[in-house]
Write a protein that holds these residues in place. Structure first.
Motif, PDB file in Angstrom:
ATOM      1  N   LYS A 113       1.325  -0.652   0.125  1.00 59.50           N
ATOM      2  CA  LYS A 113       0.106  -0.052  -0.223  1.00 59.50           C
ATOM      3  C   LYS A 113       0.569   1.613   0.221  1.00 59.50           C
ATOM      4  CE  LYS A 113      -0.306   0.190   4.445  1.00 59.50           C
ATOM      5  NZ  LYS A 113      -1.216  -0.072   5.738  1.00 59.50           N
ATOM      6  N   ILE A 114       0.116   2.509  -0.330  1.00 65.11           N
ATOM      7  CA  ILE A 114       0.881   3.544  -0.921  1.00 65.11           C
ATOM      8  C   ILE A 114       1.427   3.860   1.029  1.00 65.11           C
ATOM      9  CG2 ILE A 114       0.907   6.100  -0.840  1.00 65.11           C
ATOM     10  CD1 ILE A 114      -0.361   5.029  -3.859  1.00 65.11           C
ATOM     11  N   HIS A 115       2.685   4.031   1.292  1.00 62.95           N
ATOM     12  CA  HIS A 115       2.581   4.387   2.776  1.00 62.95           C
ATOM     13  C   HIS A 115       2.503   6.375   3.151  1.00 62.95           C
ATOM     14  CE1 HIS A 115       5.572   6.268   5.676  1.00 62.95           C
ATOM     15  NE2 HIS A 115       5.409   5.621   6.347  1.00 62.95           N
ATOM     16  N   SER A 116       3.753   6.423   1.789  1.00 68.35           N
ATOM     17  CA  SER A 116       3.516   8.194   1.279  1.00 68.35           C
ATOM     18  C   SER A 116       4.112   8.523   0.615  1.00 68.35           C
ATOM     19  CB  SER A 116       4.107   9.075   2.331  1.00 68.35           C
ATOM     20  OG  SER A 116       5.779   7.998   3.174  1.00 68.35           O
ATOM     21  N   PHE A 117       3.326   9.774   0.333  1.00 67.09           N
ATOM     22  CA  PHE A 117       4.245  10.308  -1.252  1.00 67.09           C
ATOM     23  C   PHE A 117       5.234  11.676  -1.155  1.00 67.09           C
ATOM     24  CE2 PHE A 117      -0.287  10.391  -2.191  1.00 67.09           C
ATOM     25  CZ  PHE A 117      -0.381  11.521  -2.278  1.00 67.09           C
ATOM     26  N   GLN A 118       5.710  12.668  -2.048  1.00 65.71           N
ATOM     27  CA  GLN A 118       6.293  13.951  -2.392  1.00 65.71           C
ATOM     28  C   GLN A 118       7.117  14.435  -2.929  1.00 65.71           C
ATOM     29  OE1 GLN A 118       7.213  15.115   1.952  1.00 65.71           O
ATOM     30  NE2 GLN A 118       8.867  15.071   1.648  1.00 65.71           N
ATOM     31  N   PRO A 128      10.157  13.914  -7.580  1.00 66.73           N
ATOM     32  CA  PRO A 128       8.547  13.665  -7.366  1.00 66.73           C
ATOM     33  C   PRO A 128       9.024  12.149  -6.624  1.00 66.73           C
ATOM     34  CG  PRO A 128       7.890  14.849  -8.899  1.00 66.73           C
ATOM     35  CD  PRO A 128       9.752  14.584  -9.040  1.00 66.73           C
ATOM     36  N   THR A 129       8.202  11.674  -5.583  1.00 64.01           N
ATOM     37  CA  THR A 129       8.804  10.691  -4.435  1.00 64.01           C
ATOM     38  C   THR A 129       7.912   9.670  -4.417  1.00 64.01           C
ATOM     39  OG1 THR A 129      11.036  11.502  -3.958  1.00 64.01           O
ATOM     40  CG2 THR A 129      10.173   9.416  -2.698  1.00 64.01           C
ATOM     41  N   HIS A 142       9.814  -1.526   3.701  1.00 65.97           N
ATOM     42  CA  HIS A 142       9.518  -0.329   2.828  1.00 65.97           C
ATOM     43  C   HIS A 142       9.995  -0.847   1.680  1.00 65.97           C
ATOM     44  CE1 HIS A 142       8.268   0.869   6.736  1.00 65.97           C
ATOM     45  NE2 HIS A 142       6.688   1.417   5.979  1.00 65.97           N
ATOM     46  N   THR A 143       9.376   0.084   0.245  1.00 64.22           N
ATOM     47  CA  THR A 143      10.128   0.142  -1.450  1.00 64.22           C
ATOM     48  C   THR A 143       9.794   1.818  -0.917  1.00 64.22           C
ATOM     49  OG1 THR A 143       8.809  -0.930  -2.094  1.00 64.22           O
ATOM     50  CG2 THR A 143      10.599  -2.006  -1.928  1.00 64.22           C
ATOM     51  N   LEU A 144      11.183   2.325  -1.597  1.00 64.23           N
ATOM     52  CA  LEU A 144      11.556   3.677  -2.600  1.00 64.23           C
ATOM     53  C   LEU A 144      11.538   3.846  -3.481  1.00 64.23           C
ATOM     54  CD1 LEU A 144      12.430   6.710  -0.321  1.00 64.23           C
ATOM     55  CD2 LEU A 144      13.268   6.528  -2.747  1.00 64.23           C
ATOM     56  N   TYR A 145      10.920   4.789  -4.483  1.00 66.59           N
ATOM     57  CA  TYR A 145      10.630   5.076  -5.929  1.00 66.59           C
ATOM     58  C   TYR A 145      11.266   6.363  -5.954  1.00 66.59           C
ATOM     59  CZ  TYR A 145       8.353   0.280  -5.676  1.00 66.59           C
ATOM     60  OH  TYR A 145       8.165  -0.839  -5.339  1.00 66.59           O
ATOM     61  N   GLY A 146      12.625   6.568  -5.918  1.00 72.36           N
ATOM     62  CA  GLY A 146      12.581   7.959  -6.382  1.00 72.36           C
ATOM     63  C   GLY A 146      13.053   8.813  -7.890  1.00 72.36           C
ATOM     64  N   HIS A 147      13.177  10.133  -7.915  1.00 73.77           N
ATOM     65  CA  HIS A 147      13.677  10.740  -9.210  1.00 73.77           C
ATOM     66  C   HIS A 147      12.022  10.254 -10.257  1.00 73.77           C
ATOM     67  CE1 HIS A 147      17.212  11.456  -7.601  1.00 73.77           C
ATOM     68  NE2 HIS A 147      17.564  10.660  -7.798  1.00 73.77           N
ATOM     69  N   LEU A 148      10.747  10.374 -10.230  1.00 79.06           N
ATOM     70  CA  LEU A 148       9.960  10.379 -10.817  1.00 79.06           C
ATOM     71  C   LEU A 148       9.432  11.819 -11.123  1.00 79.06           C
ATOM     72  CD1 LEU A 148       7.740   8.124  -8.290  1.00 79.06           C
ATOM     73  CD2 LEU A 148       8.936   7.747 -10.142  1.00 79.06           C
ATOM     74  N   SER A 149       8.230  11.244 -12.285  1.00 81.59           N
ATOM     75  CA  SER A 149       7.430  12.932 -13.072  1.00 81.59           C
ATOM     76  C   SER A 149       6.601  12.886 -11.754  1.00 81.59           C
ATOM     77  CB  SER A 149       6.697  11.855 -14.130  1.00 81.59           C
ATOM     78  OG  SER A 149       5.596  11.390 -13.740  1.00 81.59           O
ATOM     79  N   GLU A 150       5.952  14.511 -12.289  1.00 88.16           N
ATOM     80  CA  GLU A 150       4.780  15.385 -11.338  1.00 88.16           C
ATOM     81  C   GLU A 150       4.367  14.432 -11.296  1.00 88.16           C
ATOM     82  OE1 GLU A 150       6.229  19.396 -10.533  1.00 88.16           O
ATOM     83  OE2 GLU A 150       6.080  19.304 -13.064  1.00 88.16           O
ATOM     84  N   ALA A 151       3.393  14.027 -12.955  1.00 88.03           N
ATOM     85  CA  ALA A 151       1.785  13.910 -12.323  1.00 88.03           C
ATOM     86  C   ALA A 151       1.723  12.663 -12.263  1.00 88.03           C
ATOM     87  CB  ALA A 151       2.225  13.126 -14.308  1.00 88.03           C
ATOM     88  N   GLU A 193      11.943   4.966  10.182  1.00 90.05           N
ATOM     89  CA  GLU A 193      12.361   6.026  11.518  1.00 90.05           C
ATOM     90  C   GLU A 193      11.126   7.635  11.411  1.00 90.05           C
ATOM     91  OE1 GLU A 193      16.747   6.363  11.674  1.00 90.05           O
ATOM     92  OE2 GLU A 193      16.418   6.111   9.688  1.00 90.05           O
ATOM     93  N   GLU A 194       9.766   6.869  10.920  1.00 92.67           N
ATOM     94  CA  GLU A 194       8.854   8.630  11.547  1.00 92.67           C
ATOM     95  C   GLU A 194       8.650   9.287  10.174  1.00 92.67           C
ATOM     96  OE1 GLU A 194       8.126  10.186  15.969  1.00 92.67           O
ATOM     97  OE2 GLU A 194       7.879   7.986  16.295  1.00 92.67           O
ATOM     98  N   LYS A 195       9.462   8.856   9.221  1.00 94.61           N
ATOM     99  CA  LYS A 195       9.270   9.336   8.097  1.00 94.61           C
ATOM    100  C   LYS A 195       8.777   9.123   7.085  1.00 94.61           C
ATOM    101  CE  LYS A 195      14.215  10.977   7.783  1.00 94.61           C
ATOM    102  NZ  LYS A 195      14.816  10.356   9.705  1.00 94.61           N
ATOM    103  N   THR A 196       8.112  10.536   5.941  1.00 92.84           N
ATOM    104  CA  THR A 196       6.881  10.331   5.379  1.00 92.84           C
ATOM    105  C   THR A 196       7.262  11.119   4.118  1.00 92.84           C
ATOM    106  OG1 THR A 196       5.686  12.255   5.982  1.00 92.84           O
ATOM    107  CG2 THR A 196       5.189  10.443   7.061  1.00 92.84           C
TER     108      THR A 196
END
Length: 225
Positions: A113-118, A128-129, A142-151, A193-196
């Motif tokens: 599920k989506i944990h967070s994004f910004q 965009p992450t 968790h898995t993180l996906y960075g350097h995405l498009s704004e859309a 670590e409570e980061k979002t």
């Protein structure tokens, strides 16, 4: 920690970028300070890296370049996010990068599920992450996906369920992606670590031991040859 590593080893390989591209068309890429070839190129801008990476792909008849886990790099020095007078320099990469100089789809490594994004907008940051939360045999990670498009952030909601292989984003281009040559930063994170919406993808040598434990090698999930 041992249990989660065993779980990762038993999971079927996950493709998180352009799944139509076979792993046989991947080539390793070394961007570390020990790569003497980098010294023969003036690599300062995103375009400089795009050219360098495309030449590497063409030379090896490959479509995606990958690598960078626990790799010490100089490419972050232009950004105060990583090098400033108030903290230790952060130059050790703790995710895995997948470089491709074209638009590409990004897919969930596992059901979750989506944990967070910004949008992390600082120069040299992720842009965009999206961060997903997963649970297997009672272990949350968790898995993180960075350097995405704004859309990629449009229409997203925290706790939205995703399936393994589902498209969750598209790759971002410079300067929106933190001003890098186009690539996906993929990272495993045990404790957020409570980061979002954000989590360090580069660390200093002083705290490397912690991050090696909290962010195991992403290739345990991808299983690139």
């Amino acid at each position: 920690m041992t249990k989660i590593l065993e779980i990762f080893r038993c999971i079927e390989a996950a493709k998180v970028i352009a799944p139509e591209i076979d792993y046989n068309d991947y080539i390793a890429l070394d961007l570390s300070i020990s790569n003497l070839e980098l010294q023969n190129h003036k690599l300062e801008t995103a375009q400089d890296y795009e050219i360098f990476i495309q030449n590497h792909l063409d030379k090896n008849q490959a479509k995606i370049a990958f690598g960078g886990y626990i790799e010490t790099r100089n490419l972050y020095q232009r950004s105060t996010v990583f090098k400033n007078t108030n903290s230790d320099e952060r130059n050790i990469h703790i995710g895995l990068d997948l470089w491709i100089n074209e638009t590409a789809t990004i897919h969930a490594a596992l059901v979750g599920k989506i944990h967070s994004f910004q949008n992390n907008t600082a120069l040299g940051d992720y842009g965009p992450t999206i961060i997903l939360e997963h649970e297997i045999e009672g272990i949350v990670f968790h898995t993180l996906y960075g350097h995405l498009s704004e859309a990629s952030l449009l229409g997203k909601k925290v706790d939205d369920v995703v399936t393994k292989g589902e498209q969750i984003a598209t790759l971002g281009l410079p300067p929106i992606n933190g001003d890098y040559a186009p690539h996906l930063h993929f990272q495993i994170i045990i404790d957020m670590e409570e980061k979002t919406g954000d989590y360090p993808g580069v660390c200093s040598e002083k705290i490397l031991d912690f991050y090696k434990n909290n962010c195991p090698n992403p290739n345990l999930l991808l299983k690139i040859n």
